[in-house]
Design a protein around this motif. Structure first.
Motif, PDB file in Angstrom:
ATOM      1  N   ARG A 245       2.017  -9.326   4.827  1.00 56.80           N
ATOM      2  CA  ARG A 245       0.718  -9.304   5.498  1.00 56.80           C
ATOM      3  C   ARG A 245      -0.190  -8.285   4.807  1.00 56.80           C
ATOM      4  NH1 ARG A 245       2.799  -8.750  11.796  1.00 56.80           N
ATOM      5  NH2 ARG A 245       4.115 -10.640  11.822  1.00 56.80           N
ATOM      6  N   PRO A 246      -1.510  -8.557   4.797  1.00 51.54           N
ATOM      7  CA  PRO A 246      -2.418  -7.586   4.172  1.00 51.54           C
ATOM      8  C   PRO A 246      -2.616  -6.355   5.049  1.00 51.54           C
ATOM      9  CG  PRO A 246      -3.658  -9.445   5.079  1.00 51.54           C
ATOM     10  CD  PRO A 246      -2.202  -9.782   5.241  1.00 51.54           C
ATOM     11  N   VAL A 247      -2.594  -5.198   4.432  1.00 50.88           N
ATOM     12  CA  VAL A 247      -2.879  -3.931   5.109  1.00 50.88           C
ATOM     13  C   VAL A 247      -3.814  -3.127   4.215  1.00 50.88           C
ATOM     14  CG1 VAL A 247      -0.689  -3.867   6.365  1.00 50.88           C
ATOM     15  CG2 VAL A 247      -0.835  -2.853   4.101  1.00 50.88           C
ATOM     16  N   PRO A 248      -4.585  -2.205   4.788  1.00 55.59           N
ATOM     17  CA  PRO A 248      -5.498  -1.401   3.961  1.00 55.59           C
ATOM     18  C   PRO A 248      -4.740  -0.592   2.909  1.00 55.59           C
ATOM     19  CG  PRO A 248      -6.084  -1.226   6.282  1.00 55.59           C
ATOM     20  CD  PRO A 248      -4.758  -1.922   6.227  1.00 55.59           C
ATOM     21  N   LEU A 249      -5.235  -0.644   1.683  1.00 54.99           N
ATOM     22  CA  LEU A 249      -4.589   0.073   0.586  1.00 54.99           C
ATOM     23  C   LEU A 249      -4.565   1.572   0.854  1.00 54.99           C
ATOM     24  CD1 LEU A 249      -3.337  -0.013  -2.255  1.00 54.99           C
ATOM     25  CD2 LEU A 249      -5.657   0.170  -3.178  1.00 54.99           C
ATOM     26  N   ARG A 250      -5.636   2.110   1.435  1.00 58.86           N
ATOM     27  CA  ARG A 250      -5.704   3.549   1.683  1.00 58.86           C
ATOM     28  C   ARG A 250      -4.594   4.006   2.642  1.00 58.86           C
ATOM     29  NH1 ARG A 250      -8.123   3.819   6.694  1.00 58.86           N
ATOM     30  NH2 ARG A 250      -9.337   1.962   7.277  1.00 58.86           N
ATOM     31  N   TYR A 251      -4.140   3.104   3.512  1.00 58.45           N
ATOM     32  CA  TYR A 251      -3.076   3.447   4.450  1.00 58.45           C
ATOM     33  C   TYR A 251      -1.725   3.506   3.743  1.00 58.45           C
ATOM     34  CZ  TYR A 251       0.278   2.951   8.264  1.00 58.45           C
ATOM     35  OH  TYR A 251       1.342   3.119   9.107  1.00 58.45           O
ATOM     36  N   VAL A 252      -1.416   2.482   2.958  1.00 62.43           N
ATOM     37  CA  VAL A 252      -0.096   2.454   2.322  1.00 62.43           C
ATOM     38  C   VAL A 252      -0.009   3.395   1.134  1.00 62.43           C
ATOM     39  CG1 VAL A 252       0.382   0.106   3.086  1.00 62.43           C
ATOM     40  CG2 VAL A 252      -0.718   0.464   0.888  1.00 62.43           C
ATOM     41  N   GLU A 253      -1.151   3.797   0.569  1.00 59.35           N
ATOM     42  CA  GLU A 253      -1.111   4.770  -0.522  1.00 59.35           C
ATOM     43  C   GLU A 253      -0.530   6.100  -0.042  1.00 59.35           C
ATOM     44  OE1 GLU A 253      -4.571   3.737  -3.783  1.00 59.35           O
ATOM     45  OE2 GLU A 253      -5.161   4.772  -1.969  1.00 59.35           O
ATOM     46  N   SER A 254      -0.762   6.426   1.224  1.00 57.42           N
ATOM     47  CA  SER A 254      -0.264   7.700   1.755  1.00 57.42           C
ATOM     48  C   SER A 254       1.171   7.572   2.269  1.00 57.42           C
ATOM     49  CB  SER A 254      -1.178   8.195   2.887  1.00 57.42           C
ATOM     50  OG  SER A 254      -1.226   7.239   3.941  1.00 57.42           O
ATOM     51  N   THR A 255       1.558   6.395   2.753  1.00 53.12           N
ATOM     52  CA  THR A 255       2.897   6.228   3.317  1.00 53.12           C
ATOM     53  C   THR A 255       3.878   5.582   2.342  1.00 53.12           C
ATOM     54  OG1 THR A 255       2.344   4.051   4.237  1.00 53.12           O
ATOM     55  CG2 THR A 255       1.904   5.960   5.623  1.00 53.12           C
ATOM     56  N   GLY A 256       3.357   4.864   1.350  1.00 57.06           N
ATOM     57  CA  GLY A 256       4.208   4.112   0.440  1.00 57.06           C
ATOM     58  C   GLY A 256       4.593   2.778   1.054  1.00 57.06           C
TER      59      GLY A 256
ATOM     60  N   GLU B 173     -13.204  -2.789   1.763  1.00 51.95           N
ATOM     61  CA  GLU B 173     -11.866  -2.305   2.126  1.00 51.95           C
ATOM     62  C   GLU B 173     -10.853  -3.071   1.291  1.00 51.95           C
ATOM     63  OE1 GLU B 173      -9.732   0.127   3.481  1.00 51.95           O
ATOM     64  OE2 GLU B 173     -10.435  -0.269   5.542  1.00 51.95           O
ATOM     65  N   LEU B 174     -10.188  -2.388   0.362  1.00 50.32           N
ATOM     66  CA  LEU B 174      -9.159  -3.026  -0.450  1.00 50.32           C
ATOM     67  C   LEU B 174      -7.895  -3.218   0.391  1.00 50.32           C
ATOM     68  CD1 LEU B 174      -9.499  -1.187  -3.889  1.00 50.32           C
ATOM     69  CD2 LEU B 174     -10.512  -3.357  -3.174  1.00 50.32           C
ATOM     70  N   MET B 175      -7.324  -4.407   0.322  1.00 47.71           N
ATOM     71  CA  MET B 175      -6.128  -4.746   1.087  1.00 47.71           C
ATOM     72  C   MET B 175      -4.998  -5.096   0.118  1.00 47.71           C
ATOM     73  SD  MET B 175      -7.582  -4.589   4.111  1.00 47.71           S
ATOM     74  CE  MET B 175      -6.461  -5.384   5.266  1.00 47.71           C
ATOM     75  N   ILE B 176      -3.778  -4.877   0.567  1.00 50.25           N
ATOM     76  CA  ILE B 176      -2.618  -5.224  -0.254  1.00 50.25           C
ATOM     77  C   ILE B 176      -1.516  -5.805   0.627  1.00 50.25           C
ATOM     78  CG2 ILE B 176      -1.506  -2.953  -0.090  1.00 50.25           C
ATOM     79  CD1 ILE B 176      -0.882  -3.399  -3.181  1.00 50.25           C
ATOM     80  N   GLU B 177      -0.760  -6.735   0.066  1.00 51.49           N
ATOM     81  CA  GLU B 177       0.315  -7.378   0.813  1.00 51.49           C
ATOM     82  C   GLU B 177       1.489  -6.416   0.962  1.00 51.49           C
ATOM     83  OE1 GLU B 177       0.553 -10.779   1.918  1.00 51.49           O
ATOM     84  OE2 GLU B 177      -1.616 -10.780   1.633  1.00 51.49           O
ATOM     85  N   ALA B 178       1.952  -6.244   2.201  1.00 54.95           N
ATOM     86  CA  ALA B 178       3.090  -5.371   2.479  1.00 54.95           C
ATOM     87  C   ALA B 178       4.072  -6.104   3.383  1.00 54.95           C
ATOM     88  CB  ALA B 178       2.622  -4.070   3.134  1.00 54.95           C
ATOM     89  N   PRO B 179       5.374  -5.804   3.278  1.00 61.16           N
ATOM     90  CA  PRO B 179       6.375  -6.514   4.082  1.00 61.16           C
ATOM     91  C   PRO B 179       6.376  -6.058   5.542  1.00 61.16           C
ATOM     92  CG  PRO B 179       7.435  -4.856   2.713  1.00 61.16           C
ATOM     93  CD  PRO B 179       5.981  -4.868   2.325  1.00 61.16           C
TER      94      PRO B 179
END
Length: 314
Positions: free
Chosen positions: A204-215, A178-184
Protein backbone atom coordinates in the motif's frame (compact mmCIF):
# COMPACT_ATOMS: atom_id res chain seq x y z
CA UNK A 1 -16.89 2.52 -87.04
CA UNK A 2 -20.02 4.57 -86.21
CA UNK A 3 -20.80 2.34 -83.20
CA UNK A 4 -17.25 2.66 -81.90
CA UNK A 5 -17.42 6.47 -82.18
CA UNK A 6 -20.78 6.60 -80.41
CA UNK A 7 -19.46 4.41 -77.57
CA UNK A 8 -16.44 6.67 -77.16
CA UNK A 9 -18.65 9.76 -77.02
CA UNK A 10 -20.94 8.15 -74.42
CA UNK A 11 -17.95 7.15 -72.31
CA UNK A 12 -16.60 10.71 -72.41
CA UNK A 13 -19.96 12.10 -71.28
CA UNK A 14 -20.23 9.62 -68.39
CA UNK A 15 -16.68 10.35 -67.22
CA UNK A 16 -17.33 14.06 -67.39
CA UNK A 17 -20.50 13.70 -65.34
CA UNK A 18 -18.64 11.58 -62.79
CA UNK A 19 -15.83 14.13 -62.60
CA UNK A 20 -18.28 16.96 -61.99
CA UNK A 21 -20.55 15.14 -59.54
CA UNK A 22 -21.81 17.74 -57.10
CA UNK A 23 -20.62 17.33 -53.48
CA UNK A 24 -23.34 16.33 -51.00
CA UNK A 25 -23.74 18.32 -47.78
CA UNK A 26 -23.38 16.21 -44.65
CA UNK A 27 -25.60 16.51 -41.61
CA UNK A 28 -24.10 17.57 -38.26
CA UNK A 29 -20.32 17.01 -38.24
CA UNK A 30 -17.48 16.66 -35.74
CA UNK A 31 -14.00 17.99 -36.56
CA UNK A 32 -10.65 17.75 -34.79
CA UNK A 33 -8.71 20.61 -36.39
CA UNK A 34 -8.93 24.38 -36.19
CA UNK A 35 -10.30 24.63 -39.76
CA UNK A 36 -13.37 23.04 -41.32
CA UNK A 37 -12.53 21.66 -44.76
CA UNK A 38 -14.65 20.81 -47.77
CA UNK A 39 -14.11 17.12 -47.00
CA UNK A 40 -15.43 17.65 -43.46
CA UNK A 41 -18.69 19.24 -44.68
CA UNK A 42 -19.34 17.32 -47.89
CA UNK A 43 -19.36 13.79 -49.20
CA UNK A 44 -17.78 13.30 -52.63
CA UNK A 45 -15.58 16.34 -52.07
CA UNK A 46 -13.04 15.11 -54.63
CA UNK A 47 -9.67 16.75 -55.16
CA UNK A 48 -10.71 19.86 -53.25
CA UNK A 49 -11.40 17.95 -50.00
CA UNK A 50 -8.59 19.73 -48.09
CA UNK A 51 -9.80 23.23 -49.04
CA UNK A 52 -10.60 25.23 -45.87
CA UNK A 53 -14.10 26.73 -45.65
CA UNK A 54 -14.51 28.04 -42.07
CA UNK A 55 -12.69 28.35 -38.78
CA UNK A 56 -13.80 25.60 -36.40
CA UNK A 57 -15.33 26.47 -33.03
CA UNK A 58 -13.20 26.18 -29.90
CA UNK A 59 -12.44 22.64 -28.68
CA UNK A 60 -15.43 21.14 -26.91
CA UNK A 61 -17.92 23.64 -28.37
CA UNK A 62 -20.36 23.71 -31.30
CA UNK A 63 -21.60 26.24 -33.85
CA UNK A 64 -24.35 26.39 -36.46
CA UNK A 65 -23.53 27.30 -40.08
CA UNK A 66 -26.39 28.47 -42.30
CA UNK A 67 -26.86 27.40 -45.92
CA UNK A 68 -26.19 30.95 -47.22
CA UNK A 69 -22.82 31.01 -45.48
CA UNK A 70 -21.97 27.59 -46.89
CA UNK A 71 -22.90 28.73 -50.40
CA UNK A 72 -20.70 31.83 -50.08
CA UNK A 73 -17.74 29.81 -48.77
CA UNK A 74 -18.03 27.37 -51.69
CA UNK A 75 -18.19 30.22 -54.20
CA UNK A 76 -14.87 31.56 -52.86
CA UNK A 77 -13.14 28.33 -53.92
CA UNK A 78 -14.98 28.10 -57.24
CA UNK A 79 -17.76 25.61 -56.40
CA UNK A 80 -21.29 26.73 -57.32
CA UNK A 81 -23.12 23.43 -57.46
CA UNK A 82 -23.75 21.15 -54.46
CA UNK A 83 -26.46 18.96 -53.00
CA UNK A 84 -27.98 20.43 -49.82
CA UNK A 85 -30.23 17.42 -49.19
CA UNK A 86 -32.97 19.62 -47.79
CA UNK A 87 -30.75 21.05 -45.04
CA UNK A 88 -30.85 24.78 -44.30
CA UNK A 89 -27.98 24.64 -41.74
CA UNK A 90 -25.61 22.20 -40.08
CA UNK A 91 -24.06 22.01 -36.63
CA UNK A 92 -20.26 21.83 -36.45
CA UNK A 93 -18.79 20.39 -33.24
CA UNK A 94 -15.10 20.44 -32.44
CA UNK A 95 -13.83 17.41 -30.55
CA UNK A 96 -11.84 18.02 -27.37
CA UNK A 97 -9.50 16.28 -24.97
CA UNK A 98 -10.14 17.07 -21.31
CA UNK A 99 -7.19 18.44 -19.35
CA UNK A 100 -7.88 18.15 -15.62
CA UNK A 101 -6.01 17.78 -12.34
CA UNK A 102 -5.56 14.04 -12.89
CA UNK A 103 -3.85 14.57 -16.25
CA UNK A 104 -1.69 17.37 -14.87
CA UNK A 105 -0.63 15.19 -11.93
CA UNK A 106 0.41 12.48 -14.39
CA UNK A 107 2.55 14.97 -16.30
CA UNK A 108 4.19 16.13 -13.06
CA UNK A 109 4.88 12.52 -12.08
CA UNK A 110 6.46 11.81 -15.48
CA UNK A 111 8.70 14.87 -15.15
CA UNK A 112 9.85 13.90 -11.64
CA UNK A 113 10.49 10.33 -12.84
CA UNK A 114 12.76 11.61 -15.60
CA UNK A 115 14.74 13.55 -13.00
CA UNK A 116 15.11 10.45 -10.81
CA UNK A 117 13.08 11.99 -7.97
CA UNK A 118 10.14 9.61 -8.36
CA UNK A 119 11.59 6.10 -8.28
CA UNK A 120 10.27 2.59 -8.79
CA UNK A 121 7.29 1.73 -6.59
CA UNK A 122 6.62 5.42 -5.90
CA UNK A 123 3.68 7.67 -6.72
CA UNK A 124 2.56 11.14 -5.71
CA UNK A 125 -0.41 12.98 -4.31
CA UNK A 126 -0.77 16.51 -5.66
CA UNK A 127 -2.68 19.21 -3.80
CA UNK A 128 -3.29 22.24 -6.03
CA UNK A 129 -3.33 25.63 -4.31
CA UNK A 130 -6.36 26.57 -6.44
CA UNK A 131 -8.70 23.99 -8.01
CA UNK A 132 -8.06 23.52 -11.74
CA UNK A 133 -11.37 23.30 -13.63
CA UNK A 134 -11.44 20.89 -16.60
CA UNK A 135 -10.07 22.51 -19.76
CA UNK A 136 -11.11 21.61 -23.31
CA UNK A 137 -7.95 21.10 -25.35
CA UNK A 138 -7.47 19.98 -28.92
CA UNK A 139 -8.18 16.28 -29.44
CA UNK A 140 -4.53 15.34 -30.01
CA UNK A 141 -2.27 12.61 -28.62
CA UNK A 142 -0.66 15.01 -26.10
CA UNK A 143 -3.22 17.68 -25.18
CA UNK A 144 -0.91 19.17 -22.53
CA UNK A 145 2.81 19.22 -21.76
CA UNK A 146 5.12 20.61 -19.08
CA UNK A 147 6.95 23.83 -19.91
CA UNK A 148 8.61 24.18 -16.52
CA UNK A 149 8.36 22.55 -13.08
CA UNK A 150 10.00 23.73 -9.85
CA UNK A 151 9.82 21.33 -6.90
CA UNK A 152 11.20 21.82 -3.38
CA UNK A 153 11.68 18.39 -1.72
CA UNK A 154 12.00 19.86 1.76
CA UNK A 155 8.55 21.43 1.85
CA UNK A 156 6.94 19.60 -1.07
CA UNK A 157 5.97 22.94 -2.67
CA UNK A 158 5.86 23.17 -6.45
CA UNK A 159 5.07 25.59 -9.25
CA UNK A 160 4.47 24.45 -12.82
CA UNK A 161 3.61 25.88 -16.22
CA UNK A 162 1.84 23.83 -18.89
CA UNK A 163 1.02 24.40 -22.54
CA UNK A 164 -2.49 23.32 -23.54
CA UNK A 165 -3.13 22.29 -27.16
CA UNK A 166 -5.51 24.75 -28.80
CA UNK A 167 -5.24 27.28 -25.94
CA UNK A 168 -3.02 30.31 -26.50
CA UNK A 169 -2.23 31.18 -22.89
CA UNK A 170 -0.09 28.78 -20.81
CA UNK A 171 -1.55 27.33 -17.61
CA UNK A 172 0.25 28.19 -14.35
CA UNK A 173 -0.43 26.11 -11.23
CA UNK A 174 1.10 25.70 -7.79
CA UNK A 175 0.61 23.58 -4.69
CA UNK A 176 2.28 20.80 -2.74
CA UNK A 177 3.41 17.29 -3.65
CA UNK A 178 3.38 14.34 -1.26
CA UNK A 179 5.69 11.57 -2.47
CA UNK A 180 4.29 8.10 -1.74
CA UNK A 181 5.97 4.71 -1.75
CA UNK A 182 4.67 1.15 -1.65
CA UNK A 183 5.19 -0.53 1.73
CA UNK A 184 4.12 -3.98 2.99
CA UNK A 185 1.03 -4.21 5.20
CA UNK A 186 -0.39 -7.22 7.06
CA UNK A 187 -3.72 -8.47 5.61
CA UNK A 188 -4.97 -10.22 8.78
CA UNK A 189 -4.41 -10.46 12.51
CA UNK A 190 -1.39 -12.76 12.91
CA UNK A 191 0.41 -14.10 16.00
CA UNK A 192 4.12 -13.80 16.60
CA UNK A 193 6.11 -16.55 14.92
CA UNK A 194 3.92 -16.65 11.79
CA UNK A 195 5.89 -17.52 8.67
CA UNK A 196 4.83 -14.85 6.19
CA UNK A 197 3.74 -15.66 2.64
CA UNK A 198 2.75 -13.35 -0.19
CA UNK A 199 -0.92 -13.89 0.78
CA UNK A 200 -0.26 -12.27 4.16
CA UNK A 201 1.10 -9.08 2.59
CA UNK A 202 -0.49 -6.21 0.67
CA UNK A 203 1.60 -3.38 -0.74
CA UNK A 204 0.00 0.00 0.00
CA UNK A 205 1.21 3.56 -0.63
CA UNK A 206 2.41 5.51 2.40
CA UNK A 207 4.07 8.94 2.63
CA UNK A 208 7.79 8.72 1.90
CA UNK A 209 8.60 11.19 4.69
CA UNK A 210 7.03 8.77 7.19
CA UNK A 211 8.91 5.64 6.16
CA UNK A 212 12.19 7.51 5.72
CA UNK A 213 12.26 7.98 9.49
CA UNK A 214 11.01 4.50 10.45
CA UNK A 215 12.42 2.41 7.60
CA UNK A 216 10.43 -0.04 5.51
CA UNK A 217 11.17 -3.40 3.94
CA UNK A 218 10.39 -4.46 0.38
CA UNK A 219 8.04 -7.35 -0.36
CA UNK A 220 10.99 -9.69 -0.91
CA UNK A 221 12.36 -8.67 2.48
CA UNK A 222 9.33 -10.00 4.41
CA UNK A 223 8.02 -13.00 2.47
CA UNK A 224 9.55 -16.16 3.95
CA UNK A 225 10.37 -14.50 7.27
CA UNK A 226 8.65 -14.81 10.64
CA UNK A 227 6.81 -12.19 12.66
CA UNK A 228 8.57 -11.21 15.86
CA UNK A 229 5.42 -9.81 17.47
CA UNK A 230 1.66 -10.11 17.19
CA UNK A 231 0.43 -8.01 14.28
CA UNK A 232 -3.00 -6.63 13.45
CA UNK A 233 -4.67 -6.33 10.08
CA UNK A 234 -3.57 -3.26 8.15
CA UNK A 235 -0.36 -2.74 10.13
CA UNK A 236 2.66 -1.60 8.13
CA UNK A 237 5.67 -3.84 8.62
CA UNK A 238 9.00 -2.37 9.70
CA UNK A 239 12.36 -4.12 9.36
CA UNK A 240 12.40 -4.80 13.10
CA UNK A 241 9.07 -6.66 12.90
CA UNK A 242 10.42 -9.69 10.99
CA UNK A 243 13.38 -12.04 11.09
CA UNK A 244 14.65 -15.09 9.30
CA UNK A 245 12.88 -18.22 10.53
CA UNK A 246 14.72 -20.25 13.14
CA UNK A 247 16.59 -23.07 11.41
CA UNK A 248 17.57 -24.65 14.70
CA UNK A 249 15.85 -24.10 18.04
CA UNK A 250 17.23 -24.41 21.54
CA UNK A 251 17.51 -28.04 22.74
CA UNK A 252 17.18 -29.45 19.19
CA UNK A 253 19.21 -32.57 18.51
CA UNK A 254 21.70 -31.79 15.75
CA UNK A 255 24.46 -33.44 13.76
CA UNK A 256 27.78 -31.66 14.07
CA UNK A 257 29.87 -31.71 10.88
CA UNK A 258 33.58 -31.15 10.55
CA UNK A 259 34.99 -31.12 7.01
CA UNK A 260 38.59 -30.92 5.89
CA UNK A 261 39.35 -31.77 2.29
CA UNK A 262 37.81 -35.15 1.41
CA UNK A 263 37.38 -36.04 5.10
CA UNK A 264 34.09 -35.46 6.96
CA UNK A 265 33.57 -36.19 10.67
CA UNK A 266 30.14 -36.22 12.31
CA UNK A 267 29.03 -36.34 15.91
CA UNK A 268 25.72 -35.93 17.68
CA UNK A 269 25.04 -32.75 19.61
CA UNK A 270 22.36 -30.61 21.24
CA UNK A 271 21.70 -26.95 20.45
CA UNK A 272 22.15 -24.66 23.43
CA UNK A 273 21.03 -21.55 21.50
CA UNK A 274 18.79 -21.00 18.50
CA UNK A 275 20.01 -19.89 15.07
CA UNK A 276 18.86 -18.98 11.57
CA UNK A 277 20.53 -20.13 8.36
CA UNK A 278 24.22 -19.22 8.40
CA UNK A 279 24.06 -17.85 11.96
CA UNK A 280 26.39 -18.90 14.81
CA UNK A 281 25.13 -20.92 17.76
CA UNK A 282 26.40 -22.86 20.77
CA UNK A 283 26.18 -26.66 20.63
CA UNK A 284 26.87 -29.35 23.23
CA UNK A 285 28.90 -32.30 21.93
CA UNK A 286 26.98 -35.22 23.45
CA UNK A 287 30.05 -37.46 23.37
CA UNK A 288 32.69 -35.14 24.84
CA UNK A 289 30.20 -33.03 26.83
CA UNK A 290 32.00 -29.96 25.56
CA UNK A 291 30.24 -26.78 24.40
CA UNK A 292 31.47 -25.62 21.01
CA UNK A 293 30.70 -22.82 18.57
CA UNK A 294 29.17 -23.82 15.25
CA UNK A 295 27.22 -22.48 12.32
CA UNK A 296 23.66 -23.54 11.37
CA UNK A 297 23.70 -24.95 7.84
CA UNK A 298 20.41 -26.89 7.59
CA UNK A 299 17.57 -28.10 9.83
CA UNK A 300 19.26 -30.37 12.39
CA UNK A 301 22.76 -29.75 11.03
CA UNK A 302 25.62 -27.50 12.16
CA UNK A 303 29.22 -27.16 11.07
CA UNK A 304 32.36 -26.31 12.99
CA UNK A 305 35.37 -24.55 11.56
CA UNK A 306 38.82 -26.06 10.96
CA UNK A 307 40.68 -23.81 13.37
CA UNK A 308 42.56 -25.48 16.28
CA UNK A 309 40.17 -24.07 18.92
CA UNK A 310 37.19 -25.65 17.18
CA UNK A 311 38.99 -28.96 16.87
CA UNK A 312 39.91 -28.88 20.55
CA UNK A 313 36.26 -28.40 21.37
CA UNK A 314 35.35 -31.57 19.52
Amino acid sequence: MILRSAFATLTTILLANAAWAAPVLRSDIVVNAALVTLGDMFEDAGADAEQALFRAPLPGTSGVVGLNDITAALARIGIVDFEAGGLDSIRVTRAAAIVDETLLTGLIAADLSQRGILGSGMSLNTLFANPVPPINAEAVAEPASVISLRYLPGSGAFTARFTIAGVEQPLDVSGTIELMIEAPHITANLPAGTLLSADNIEMRPVPLRYVESTGFPRLDDVVGKTLLRQSREGMMLKPADVALPQLISKNDTVTIYFRKGPMTLTVKGQAITSATTGAPLQVLNLMSKRVISATAIAPGAVEVGSDPLALAGL
